[in-house]
Design a protein around this motif. Sequence first.
Motif, PDB file in Angstrom:
ATOM      1  N   ALA A 257     -36.779  11.817 -41.775  1.00  0.00           N
ATOM      2  CA  ALA A 257     -37.199  11.770 -40.375  1.00  0.00           C
ATOM      3  C   ALA A 257     -36.709  10.488 -39.720  1.00  0.00           C
ATOM      4  CB  ALA A 257     -38.720  11.843 -40.286  1.00  0.00           C
ATOM      5  N   ALA A 258     -36.241  10.610 -38.511  1.00  0.00           N
ATOM      6  CA  ALA A 258     -35.792   9.456 -37.750  1.00  0.00           C
ATOM      7  C   ALA A 258     -36.994   8.700 -37.217  1.00  0.00           C
ATOM      8  CB  ALA A 258     -34.890   9.908 -36.598  1.00  0.00           C
ATOM      9  N   PRO A 259     -36.834   7.420 -36.890  1.00  0.00           N
ATOM     10  CA  PRO A 259     -37.964   6.666 -36.340  1.00  0.00           C
ATOM     11  C   PRO A 259     -38.428   7.279 -35.034  1.00  0.00           C
ATOM     12  CG  PRO A 259     -35.897   5.445 -36.118  1.00  0.00           C
ATOM     13  CD  PRO A 259     -35.608   6.613 -37.007  1.00  0.00           C
ATOM     14  N   THR A 260     -39.740   7.364 -34.872  1.00  0.00           N
ATOM     15  CA  THR A 260     -40.311   8.037 -33.708  1.00  0.00           C
ATOM     16  C   THR A 260     -40.454   7.068 -32.544  1.00  0.00           C
ATOM     17  OG1 THR A 260     -42.501   7.555 -34.577  1.00  0.00           O
ATOM     18  CG2 THR A 260     -41.540   9.689 -35.159  1.00  0.00           C
ATOM     19  N   ALA A 261     -39.351   6.537 -32.074  1.00  0.00           N
ATOM     20  CA  ALA A 261     -39.375   5.671 -30.901  1.00  0.00           C
ATOM     21  C   ALA A 261     -39.430   6.533 -29.643  1.00  0.00           C
ATOM     22  CB  ALA A 261     -38.137   4.779 -30.866  1.00  0.00           C
ATOM     23  N   PRO A 262     -40.012   6.023 -28.541  1.00  0.00           N
ATOM     24  CA  PRO A 262     -40.077   6.814 -27.311  1.00  0.00           C
ATOM     25  C   PRO A 262     -38.676   7.154 -26.812  1.00  0.00           C
ATOM     26  CG  PRO A 262     -41.552   4.922 -27.212  1.00  0.00           C
ATOM     27  CD  PRO A 262     -40.694   4.733 -28.415  1.00  0.00           C
ATOM     28  N   GLN A 263     -38.465   8.412 -26.483  1.00  0.00           N
ATOM     29  CA  GLN A 263     -37.174   8.854 -25.976  1.00  0.00           C
ATOM     30  C   GLN A 263     -37.088   8.563 -24.476  1.00  0.00           C
ATOM     31  OE1 GLN A 263     -34.620  10.195 -27.797  1.00  0.00           O
ATOM     32  NE2 GLN A 263     -35.869   9.631 -29.565  1.00  0.00           N
ATOM     33  N   PRO A 264     -35.884   8.205 -24.013  1.00  0.00           N
ATOM     34  CA  PRO A 264     -35.745   7.871 -22.586  1.00  0.00           C
ATOM     35  C   PRO A 264     -35.909   9.101 -21.707  1.00  0.00           C
ATOM     36  CG  PRO A 264     -33.599   7.894 -23.661  1.00  0.00           C
ATOM     37  CD  PRO A 264     -34.623   8.037 -24.759  1.00  0.00           C
ATOM     38  N   PRO A 290     -37.643  17.623  -3.417  1.00  0.00           N
ATOM     39  CA  PRO A 290     -39.024  17.262  -3.799  1.00  0.00           C
ATOM     40  C   PRO A 290     -39.125  17.055  -5.315  1.00  0.00           C
ATOM     41  CG  PRO A 290     -38.887  19.613  -3.315  1.00  0.00           C
ATOM     42  CD  PRO A 290     -37.553  19.040  -2.961  1.00  0.00           C
ATOM     43  N   ARG A 291     -39.542  15.872  -5.673  1.00  0.00           N
ATOM     44  CA  ARG A 291     -39.643  15.561  -7.094  1.00  0.00           C
ATOM     45  C   ARG A 291     -40.952  16.112  -7.650  1.00  0.00           C
ATOM     46  NH1 ARG A 291     -38.431   9.625  -9.820  1.00  0.00           N
ATOM     47  NH2 ARG A 291     -38.529  10.355 -12.007  1.00  0.00           N
ATOM     48  N   ARG A 292     -40.897  16.663  -8.834  1.00  0.00           N
ATOM     49  CA  ARG A 292     -42.062  17.243  -9.493  1.00  0.00           C
ATOM     50  C   ARG A 292     -41.955  16.996 -10.995  1.00  0.00           C
ATOM     51  NH1 ARG A 292     -40.817  23.139 -10.680  1.00  0.00           N
ATOM     52  NH2 ARG A 292     -38.590  23.393 -10.240  1.00  0.00           N
ATOM     53  N   PRO A 293     -43.040  17.179 -11.734  1.00  0.00           N
ATOM     54  CA  PRO A 293     -42.980  16.964 -13.182  1.00  0.00           C
ATOM     55  C   PRO A 293     -41.987  17.901 -13.857  1.00  0.00           C
ATOM     56  CG  PRO A 293     -45.264  17.056 -12.434  1.00  0.00           C
ATOM     57  CD  PRO A 293     -44.414  17.481 -11.274  1.00  0.00           C
ATOM     58  N   LEU A 294     -41.198  17.333 -14.740  1.00  0.00           N
ATOM     59  CA  LEU A 294     -40.159  18.086 -15.439  1.00  0.00           C
ATOM     60  C   LEU A 294     -40.435  18.060 -16.943  1.00  0.00           C
ATOM     61  CD1 LEU A 294     -36.981  16.773 -13.574  1.00  0.00           C
ATOM     62  CD2 LEU A 294     -38.209  18.915 -13.175  1.00  0.00           C
ATOM     63  N   PRO A 295     -39.966  19.066 -17.660  1.00  0.00           N
ATOM     64  CA  PRO A 295     -40.134  19.060 -19.120  1.00  0.00           C
ATOM     65  C   PRO A 295     -39.442  17.852 -19.744  1.00  0.00           C
ATOM     66  CG  PRO A 295     -39.487  21.240 -18.353  1.00  0.00           C
ATOM     67  CD  PRO A 295     -39.349  20.315 -17.183  1.00  0.00           C
ATOM     68  N   PRO A 296     -40.011  17.286 -20.800  1.00  0.00           N
ATOM     69  CA  PRO A 296     -39.380  16.108 -21.433  1.00  0.00           C
ATOM     70  C   PRO A 296     -37.963  16.373 -21.898  1.00  0.00           C
ATOM     71  CG  PRO A 296     -41.634  16.407 -22.222  1.00  0.00           C
ATOM     72  CD  PRO A 296     -41.304  17.611 -21.420  1.00  0.00           C
ATOM     73  N   ALA A 297     -37.680  17.583 -22.394  1.00  0.00           N
ATOM     74  CA  ALA A 297     -36.327  17.872 -22.866  1.00  0.00           C
ATOM     75  C   ALA A 297     -35.322  17.799 -21.725  1.00  0.00           C
ATOM     76  CB  ALA A 297     -36.294  19.254 -23.531  1.00  0.00           C
ATOM     77  N   VAL A 298     -35.700  18.298 -20.550  1.00  0.00           N
ATOM     78  CA  VAL A 298     -34.806  18.234 -19.388  1.00  0.00           C
ATOM     79  C   VAL A 298     -34.603  16.789 -18.956  1.00  0.00           C
ATOM     80  CG1 VAL A 298     -34.525  18.931 -16.985  1.00  0.00           C
ATOM     81  CG2 VAL A 298     -35.454  20.551 -18.653  1.00  0.00           C
ATOM     82  N   GLN A 299     -35.647  15.998 -18.969  1.00  0.00           N
ATOM     83  CA  GLN A 299     -35.509  14.595 -18.576  1.00  0.00           C
ATOM     84  C   GLN A 299     -34.606  13.833 -19.553  1.00  0.00           C
ATOM     85  OE1 GLN A 299     -38.929  12.448 -17.125  1.00  0.00           O
ATOM     86  NE2 GLN A 299     -40.220  14.295 -17.162  1.00  0.00           N
ATOM     87  N   ARG A 300     -34.759  14.089 -20.841  1.00  0.00           N
ATOM     88  CA  ARG A 300     -33.900  13.407 -21.813  1.00  0.00           C
ATOM     89  C   ARG A 300     -32.446  13.798 -21.638  1.00  0.00           C
ATOM     90  NH1 ARG A 300     -38.335  14.521 -25.336  1.00  0.00           N
ATOM     91  NH2 ARG A 300     -37.277  16.388 -26.114  1.00  0.00           N
ATOM     92  N   THR A 301     -32.204  15.083 -21.396  1.00  0.00           N
ATOM     93  CA  THR A 301     -30.826  15.536 -21.207  1.00  0.00           C
ATOM     94  C   THR A 301     -30.217  14.918 -19.955  1.00  0.00           C
ATOM     95  OG1 THR A 301     -31.386  17.619 -22.295  1.00  0.00           O
ATOM     96  CG2 THR A 301     -29.362  17.565 -20.996  1.00  0.00           C
ATOM     97  N   ALA A 302     -30.982  14.866 -18.851  1.00  0.00           N
ATOM     98  CA  ALA A 302     -30.481  14.248 -17.625  1.00  0.00           C
ATOM     99  C   ALA A 302     -30.190  12.772 -17.835  1.00  0.00           C
ATOM    100  CB  ALA A 302     -31.501  14.439 -16.504  1.00  0.00           C
TER     101      ALA A 302
END
Length: 420
Positions: A257-264, A290-302
């Motif tokens: 397992a990789a270190p569980t550091a917070p993903q950007p 209009p900005r709204r909450p996005l899934p974490p996977a989408v934010q990481r990819t962006a």
Amino acid sequence: MWWWDRRLRIADWCYAVFTLPFSGLMMLAGTSSGLGLLSPPLTGVIGLLSNALVALPAVFVLFVVPGTLASVAMLWRRSKPKWLMLAGVLLMALYANPIPLMVGLYSYPAHFSDRRPLTGWFVLGLLATSVTYNHTPVSFVVLSVLYLVVPVIAGLWIGTRRQLIDRLQERAERLEREQHMMADQAISAERTRIAREMHDVVAHRVSLMVLHAGGLEVSAADERTAQAAGLIRTTGREALAELRGILGVLRDDGTDAAPTAPQPVLDDLERLIAEWRGAGMEVSREETGPRRPLPPAVQRTAFRVVQEGLTNAAKHATGAAVRVWLHHGPNRLEVEVVNEPGNGPAHAPPRSGYGLTGLRERVVLAGGELSAGVCPDGGWRMRAILPVGEEGPDTAAEPGPHSAEVEEEGTDGDPHAPGR
């Protein structure tokens, strides 16, 4: 698999059922021929039984019951073979019926490796055969070979073959376990070697870079030079910290397992842009919709799209202005990184060629599309469309023909226009 797991039990029932009629015929034939210890009294009893009501029960008790018990004993030929052997010896001596004894002498060596009981039962079978077939030595030898030796040889061959197959299977399983163990050891050794090389080469040089940057920051007379040196030192320390995490994963044999550091995520974009601005790059950011909450996977990819775009602009368009644009649509997020033509010296650092390829794979896994190509003014543009909301990555439609790393086809009009 059901049949294979129960094949031996099915064979027991087949032996018990299909040998029963042959066993009865052999008992009747031996009695009528005067063979066996019970043939004289049984012949006299049958001759005296003129009444059918009395003869049928007598035949049932004298012939059917012993033959049936011998056949039933075949159901335990693999667990309790002594009962089948005993029934076979008795039927051979009393009725001249060799069928149960033949089955027993075949089954015992086929399923058991202890040869001493087999020898004892074989000797008892010879004695029963000699008592039953005592007319001539030739007939005794021929019938002994047919009724005793042949079943024993067949059982020994089957048992030896079964033991050989079991040992070969056990050996194959052991070799497979050893092969997996050797592969794990080779992987562990290679991971250790890679970690050692990274520590000896990369970590050493980055440490020297941080050290020199710190010295330059302290001794620099120009404030701008000191700030640049401080940025280099801070970036180098962060790179060393990330490198230590990677080395820890490579050296750790107990977990993969990789270190569980917070993903950007998108909130870290401003920090990323500030780092590049501190390095001297002119970066502007624009966010529409209009900005709204996005899934974490989408934010990481962006975030990775913007990171790759800024890195490529710094490598291949030195001194060019870069524009980062994010548009929040009703069901998708558009990310665009555009740089003007480079006006610095064309001395790009070494390139691997896998940056855009890996980014394209990340975007496609998120259900989006990635395009990259040259702008009409000579700059470079990279644009990603990521589905969000009800049409997110888990439920998005199949990627279209542009779900790949392709060049922008149209060169007419404004390539920076939203929606393109």
